[in-house]
Design a protein around this motif. Structure first.
Motif, PDB file in Angstrom:
ATOM      1  N   ASP A   1       0.848  -1.187   0.000  1.00  0.00           N
ATOM      2  CA  ASP A   1       0.000   0.000   0.000  1.00  0.00           C
ATOM      3  C   ASP A   1       0.889   1.244   0.000  1.00  0.00           C
ATOM      4  O   ASP A   1       2.125   1.139  -0.056  1.00  0.00           O
ATOM      5  CB  ASP A   1      -0.982  -0.017   1.176  1.00  0.00           C
ATOM      6  N   LEU A   2       0.280   2.402   0.062  1.00  0.00           N
ATOM      7  CA  LEU A   2       1.040   3.656  -0.028  1.00  0.00           C
ATOM      8  C   LEU A   2       1.975   3.876   1.158  1.00  0.00           C
ATOM      9  O   LEU A   2       2.929   4.641   1.053  1.00  0.00           O
ATOM     10  CB  LEU A   2       0.087   4.844  -0.166  1.00  0.00           C
ATOM     11  N   GLN A   3       1.713   3.216   2.291  1.00  0.00           N
ATOM     12  CA  GLN A   3       2.596   3.318   3.455  1.00  0.00           C
ATOM     13  C   GLN A   3       3.707   2.270   3.443  1.00  0.00           C
ATOM     14  O   GLN A   3       4.498   2.195   4.376  1.00  0.00           O
ATOM     15  CB  GLN A   3       1.789   3.186   4.754  1.00  0.00           C
ATOM     16  N   GLY A   4       3.750   1.462   2.396  1.00  0.00           N
ATOM     17  CA  GLY A   4       4.798   0.457   2.284  1.00  0.00           C
ATOM     18  C   GLY A   4       4.486  -0.854   2.977  1.00  0.00           C
ATOM     19  O   GLY A   4       5.342  -1.732   3.070  1.00  0.00           O
ATOM     20  N   ARG A   5       3.256  -1.027   3.460  1.00  0.00           N
ATOM     21  CA  ARG A   5       2.863  -2.274   4.116  1.00  0.00           C
ATOM     22  C   ARG A   5       2.469  -3.302   3.067  1.00  0.00           C
ATOM     23  O   ARG A   5       1.785  -2.980   2.099  1.00  0.00           O
ATOM     24  CB  ARG A   5       1.677  -2.038   5.046  1.00  0.00           C
ATOM     25  N   VAL A   6       2.902  -4.544   3.275  1.00  0.00           N
ATOM     26  CA  VAL A   6       2.534  -5.625   2.363  1.00  0.00           C
ATOM     27  C   VAL A   6       1.053  -5.940   2.565  1.00  0.00           C
ATOM     28  O   VAL A   6       0.612  -6.209   3.679  1.00  0.00           O
ATOM     29  CB  VAL A   6       3.397  -6.881   2.603  1.00  0.00           C
ATOM     30  N   ILE A   7       0.287  -5.892   1.451  1.00  0.00           N
ATOM     31  CA  ILE A   7      -1.143  -6.203   1.507  1.00  0.00           C
ATOM     32  C   ILE A   7      -1.467  -7.479   0.731  1.00  0.00           C
ATOM     33  O   ILE A   7      -2.601  -7.946   0.741  1.00  0.00           O
ATOM     34  CB  ILE A   7      -1.985  -5.025   0.967  1.00  0.00           C
ATOM     35  N   GLY A   8      -0.453  -8.047   0.074  1.00  0.00           N
ATOM     36  CA  GLY A   8      -0.630  -9.273  -0.681  1.00  0.00           C
ATOM     37  C   GLY A   8       0.658  -9.654  -1.375  1.00  0.00           C
ATOM     38  O   GLY A   8       1.660  -8.941  -1.287  1.00  0.00           O
ATOM     39  N   VAL A   9       0.625 -10.777  -2.050  1.00  0.00           N
ATOM     40  CA  VAL A   9       1.774 -11.263  -2.812  1.00  0.00           C
ATOM     41  C   VAL A   9       1.266 -11.748  -4.165  1.00  0.00           C
ATOM     42  O   VAL A   9       0.208 -12.381  -4.246  1.00  0.00           O
ATOM     43  CB  VAL A   9       2.494 -12.417  -2.083  1.00  0.00           C
ATOM     44  N   ILE A  10       2.013 -11.444  -5.213  1.00  0.00           N
ATOM     45  CA  ILE A  10       1.720 -11.968  -6.541  1.00  0.00           C
ATOM     46  C   ILE A  10       2.842 -12.909  -6.956  1.00  0.00           C
ATOM     47  O   ILE A  10       4.009 -12.651  -6.653  1.00  0.00           O
ATOM     48  CB  ILE A  10       1.516 -10.842  -7.589  1.00  0.00           C
ATOM     49  N   ALA A  11       2.467 -14.014  -7.594  1.00  0.00           N
ATOM     50  CA  ALA A  11       3.453 -14.997  -8.055  1.00  0.00           C
ATOM     51  C   ALA A  11       3.168 -15.379  -9.496  1.00  0.00           C
ATOM     52  O   ALA A  11       2.020 -15.385  -9.938  1.00  0.00           O
ATOM     53  CB  ALA A  11       3.414 -16.241  -7.174  1.00  0.00           C
ATOM     54  N   SER A  12       4.243 -15.691 -10.215  1.00  0.00           N
ATOM     55  CA  SER A  12       4.162 -16.133 -11.604  1.00  0.00           C
ATOM     56  C   SER A  12       4.925 -17.442 -11.756  1.00  0.00           C
ATOM     57  O   SER A  12       6.010 -17.603 -11.195  1.00  0.00           O
ATOM     58  CB  SER A  12       4.774 -15.063 -12.522  1.00  0.00           C
TER      59      SER A  12
END
Length: 143
Positions: free
Chosen positions: A102-113
Motif C-alpha cells: 500500500d502507499l505506506q509500504g505495508r505488504v497487503i498481498g503477494v503476486i506470483a508467476s
C-alpha cells in the motif's frame, strides 16, 4: 489491511500484459495477507504450472521472503532445505514472487508467476505489483 479483489485483478492484468510482451505463457496468483487466494489467471499454453503460482505466493508470504532469496536459501541449505520445504505439498520455494504494497509500504498481498524463466517471472510480477502501487498514487486511496 489486505488487498481487494479489484486491486488483485489490476495486478493480474498488468502481469498478463508483461507476460504477453515477453511471449511467455504463465500462471499468476495473488494471495492476501492471510495467504488466501484472491485472484488467479492461467494463460493459454500454460497447463503444467497451475498449482505452482499459488504455492509460490503462499510460501513467500509465510516466510516473509517475496523475492528469489527464499529459493537461494532452500538451495544453499542442501538436503535440510529440501526436507524443510518438502514437508508439505502446499509449499514451493522458487523465485518469481513480489510483494504488493500500500502507499505506506505495508505488504497487503503477494503476486506470483510460474511458467517463465526466473528473470521473466520476476519481471512479470514486478509489473503487477507496480500497477497496484501506482494506482494508489494516482487515485489517492488505500488498497
Amino acid at each position: 489491511m489486505s488487498i481487494s479483489y479489484q486491486h488483485a485483478i489490476k495486478a493480474i492484468d498488468a502481469s498478463i500484459e508483461k507476460a504477453t510482451a515477453l511471449g511467455v505463457a504463465v500462471s499468476l496468483a495473488v494471495v492476501d495477507i492471510n495467504g488466501y487466494l484472491v485472484a488467479f489467471a492461467r494463460l493459454d499454453r500454460n497447463g503444467d504450472m497451475i498449482d505452482f503460482a499459488v504455492k509460490k505466493a503462499k510460501t513467500a508470504l509465510l516466510f516473509e521472503e517475496v523475492d528469489d532469496r527464499l529459493e537461494i536459501m532452500a538451495v544453499r541449505t542442501s538436503n535440510y532445505g529440501q526436507r524443510m520445504f518438502g514437508f508439505t505439498k502446499n509449499m514451493l520455494a522458487i523465485g518469481g514472487t513480489a510483494p504488493i504494497k500500500d502507499l505506506q509500504g505495508r505488504v497487503i498481498g503477494v503476486i506470483a508467476s510460474s511458467g517463465g524463466s526466473p528473470d521473466q517471472d520476476m519481471d512479470i510480477v514486478g509489473a503487477g505489483a507496480r500497477a497496484v502501487f501506482e494506482c494508489g498514487q494516482k487515485c489517492g486511496h488505500e488498497h
